[in-house]
Design a protein around this motif. Structure first.
Motif, PDB file in Angstrom:
ATOM      1  N   UNK A 116     -56.366  16.766  20.198  1.00  0.00           N
ATOM      2  CA  UNK A 116     -57.229  16.508  21.360  1.00  0.00           C
ATOM      3  C   UNK A 116     -56.494  15.743  22.448  1.00  0.00           C
ATOM      4  N   UNK A 117     -55.366  15.117  22.108  1.00  0.00           N
ATOM      5  CA  UNK A 117     -54.601  14.409  23.124  1.00  0.00           C
ATOM      6  C   UNK A 117     -53.714  15.323  23.940  1.00  0.00           C
ATOM      7  N   UNK A 118     -53.531  16.553  23.465  1.00  0.00           N
ATOM      8  CA  UNK A 118     -52.643  17.512  24.131  1.00  0.00           C
ATOM      9  C   UNK A 118     -53.404  18.579  24.911  1.00  0.00           C
ATOM     10  N   UNK A 154     -47.070  17.912  24.465  1.00  0.00           N
ATOM     11  CA  UNK A 154     -46.893  17.187  23.210  1.00  0.00           C
ATOM     12  C   UNK A 154     -45.649  16.310  23.250  1.00  0.00           C
ATOM     13  N   UNK A 155     -44.538  16.862  23.753  1.00  0.00           N
ATOM     14  CA  UNK A 155     -43.308  16.075  23.862  1.00  0.00           C
ATOM     15  C   UNK A 155     -43.508  14.884  24.799  1.00  0.00           C
ATOM     16  N   UNK A 156     -44.195  15.135  25.895  1.00  0.00           N
ATOM     17  CA  UNK A 156     -44.472  14.081  26.875  1.00  0.00           C
ATOM     18  C   UNK A 156     -45.311  12.970  26.237  1.00  0.00           C
ATOM     19  N   UNK A 157     -46.384  13.367  25.541  1.00  0.00           N
ATOM     20  CA  UNK A 157     -47.227  12.383  24.858  1.00  0.00           C
ATOM     21  C   UNK A 157     -46.450  11.659  23.760  1.00  0.00           C
ATOM     22  N   UNK A 158     -45.526  12.393  23.108  1.00  0.00           N
ATOM     23  CA  UNK A 158     -44.718  11.783  22.062  1.00  0.00           C
ATOM     24  C   UNK A 158     -43.849  10.660  22.597  1.00  0.00           C
ATOM     25  N   UNK A 159     -43.351  10.839  23.816  1.00  0.00           N
ATOM     26  CA  UNK A 159     -42.564   9.782  24.435  1.00  0.00           C
ATOM     27  C   UNK A 159     -43.374   8.504  24.603  1.00  0.00           C
ATOM     28  N   UNK A 160     -44.613   8.649  25.045  1.00  0.00           N
ATOM     29  CA  UNK A 160     -45.487   7.482  25.191  1.00  0.00           C
ATOM     30  C   UNK A 160     -45.814   6.863  23.834  1.00  0.00           C
TER      31      UNK A 160
END
Length: 352
Positions: free
Chosen positions: A263-265, A81-87
């Motif tokens: 669903x993105x995580x 989630x943190x990784x996707x949040x960066x994007x």
């Protein structure tokens, strides 16, 4: 180029390790972005951006591999989630900064992008070093083991994760970024500003719920997160199919963002759960499935809209979303910390 080079990037990760491929990939994109800024013709522009796509693939596969390998499955959802949040933050801030820079020169955003990529590459090569971390980031594959693509394809969770990556990227990125702005201006008779507000609402809601979605995935399971998120996305697509006003469009976009957080995580966490040791090509193939969804989705919904209607495109996407929920129901749980027996390659009941 990203799609076609996914397995190549995975092979490089398995051979040379994540840190080297991560740093080299970032510097490669930086270099070709600089050449893009200096391009004198469309042919040069296309060539430099295409070559930069290989570096982008190397970066994304190696970063995903390092993240999945370094975090235990108890925290993998939150880390994802943190990784996707960066994007997500970069995806919102980048166009804003690029828009300001482009008012001075259309080449300026590429120069700045090249510099920031070089900074990221330096960070990968310097701050992921053994001296700074206290342990090795690039442990040889023969010491930590490897999950091959052949092994992964035998696992039902991985097969489902590939399908979900394709479907989710089709709906969340393909549908949202292709025909939705046109739907708002042409079908609802509203303005581009209203379309932009809806996309902003979706991004904000997704960002606000990312960490909560990751924690839910870690505590309740990947399966539960995918079913919950998929349901929100399905309701959002169905609402778009019958939307007649901007208000309903905003609500549908909020549901998109809420569902996207889940669903993105979870699919990435599933892939991380089933990997033992290093699995560069396993991650590469999974990212290729997502890239394929981003390629096929806009083309197909555009075709349906041109030849039938926006409602037809939305309803077909709703059927695809329903299939994603069905696959999520069939998904075996993969969190080894919550299972009596871990998912061990060739020693589990998930092999077909």
């Amino acid at each position: 180029m990203r799609f076609s080079s996914g397995l190549i990037s995975g092979k490089l990760v398995d051979r040379f390790g994540e840190r080297a491929v991560l740093g080299f990939g970032l510097f490669m994109v930086s270099f070709f972005t600089l050449l893009t800024a200096l391009a004198q013709s469309y042919g040069q522009l296309l060539t430099f951006r295409t070559l930069g796509g290989l570096g982008s693939s190397m970066f994304s596969v190696s970063a995903g591999s390092l993240l999945m390998r370094s975090v235990s499955d108890e925290y993998r959802g939150r880390a994802q989630s943190l990784y996707n949040g960066g994007f997500l933050v970069g995806g919102v801030a980048g166009p804003a900064v690029g828009g300001i820079l482009s008012s001075f020169s259309l080449r300026a955003p590429f120069f700045v992008y090249s510099v920031t990529l070089a900074m990221a590459g330096t960070t990968a090569l310097v701050f992921l070093s053994e001296k700074r971390l206290g342990n090795k980031a690039d442990i040889p594959t023969n010491l930590i083991g490897q999950t091959t693509l052949k092994q992964a394809f035998k696992l039902r969770p991985y097969q489902i994760a590939l399908a979900l990556a394709f479907i989710n990227n089709w709906v969340l990125f393909g549908l949202r970024s292709s025909i939705l702005p046109l739907f708002v201006t042409e079908e609802l008779g509203s303005t581009a500003t209203v379309a932009g507000i809806g996309l902003t609402i979706s991004a904000l809601i997704q960002g606000l719920f990312l960490l909560k979605a990751g924690k839910f995935s870690d505590e309740k399971g990947r399966k539960a997160a995918l079913i919950l998120g998929g349901s929100y996305v399905l309701f959002g697509v169905l609402m778009l199919s019958f939307t007649t006003s901007p208000l309903w469009y905003f609500i549908a976009m909020a549901l998109f963002g809420l569902g996207g957080a889940y669903v993105g995580t979870a699919p990435g966490s599933v892939v991380g759960d089933i990997i033992n040791g290093r699995g560069g090509q396993v991650i590469g193939a999974w990212q290729m499935a997502g890239d394929a969804g981003m390629i096929v989705g806009p083309i197909l919904v555009g075709f349906l809209t041109d030849n039938y209607s926006y409602q037809t495109a939305f309803l077909v996407s709703a059927v695809i979303s329903a299939i994603a929920i069905l696959l999520s129901v069939l998904l075996p749980e993969t969190r080894s910390s919550h299972l009596d027996n871990g998912l061990i390659i060739d020693k589990n009941k998930q092999e077909l």
